[in-house]
Design a protein around this motif. Structure first.
Motif, mmCIF file in Angstrom:
data_model
loop_
_atom_site.group_PDB
_atom_site.id
_atom_site.type_symbol
_atom_site.label_atom_id
_atom_site.label_comp_id
_atom_site.label_asym_id
_atom_site.label_seq_id
_atom_site.Cartn_x
_atom_site.Cartn_y
_atom_site.Cartn_z
ATOM 1 N N ASP A 100 13.287 -19.149 -27.973
ATOM 2 C CA ASP A 100 12.053 -19.403 -28.723
ATOM 3 C C ASP A 100 11.324 -18.079 -28.916
ATOM 4 N N LEU A 101 11.485 -17.510 -30.094
ATOM 5 C CA LEU A 101 10.880 -16.210 -30.395
ATOM 6 C C LEU A 101 9.403 -16.322 -30.727
ATOM 7 N N GLN A 106 8.444 -14.654 -24.994
ATOM 8 C CA GLN A 106 9.619 -15.281 -25.570
ATOM 9 C C GLN A 106 10.491 -15.816 -24.441
#
Length: 158
Positions: A100-101, A106
């Motif tokens: 999940d950037l 992150q």
């Protein structure tokens, strides 16, 4: 001097090795490295995700986290089933997550375990589902992670 009572535990130690040079900057150094975990003898060849300049032919740390959650759930389930007298004939899991950037920091998103269990004829479906739930709560790896681990279960008989 008295010692505090010892806490029961199972120690886990690994050894990781990387060699190379970061002198050429962020784009130039190798992400390849190796790890071992005695007393097991295999050497695990690791790298970064290929999107992060890693070698796609090697496992990456994110895959290992997902794999660990999957393996722990299975081992917890098999133990619960064996204690309950349920004959499990096969266990398959298509586990997944994503990086999940958009999160700060992150991190991996929810780990999804998509499990198919094959049990002997005459086994109660509701009991198998209950054992899977018990196993999920008993899984040390899932309990240790900051991200959720979700288990979906399909049960087949025979």
């Amino acid at each position: 001097m008295s010692q505090p009572p010892s806490t029961p535990s199972h120690p886990y130690a690994t050894r990781l090795h990387w060699a190379g040079s970061t002198g050429g900057g962020i784009r130039s150094y190798s992400r390849d490295h190796v790890a071992t975990a005695a007393p097991a003898t295999p050497v695990v060849e690791l790298s970064a995700d290929s999107a992060l300049r890693g070698d796609p032919d090697r496992l990456n740390p994110e895959q290992l986290v997902v794999m660990a959650a999957s393996s722990c759930q299975m081992l917890s389930f098999l133990g619960a089933a064996a204690r309950a007298g349920v004959d499990v004939l096969a266990y398959d899991d298509d586990a997944s997550s994503h990086l999940d950037l958009t999160a700060a920091p992150q991190r991996l998103g929810t780990i999804r375990l998509t499990v198919t269990v094959r049990v002997a004829g005459g086994t109660d479906d509701a009991l198998v589902r209950d054992l899977a739930e018990q196993a999920h709560h008993a899984c040390y790896v899932a309990a240790s992670l900051a991200v959720p681990v979700e288990v979906s279960l399909a049960v087949t008989v025979g």
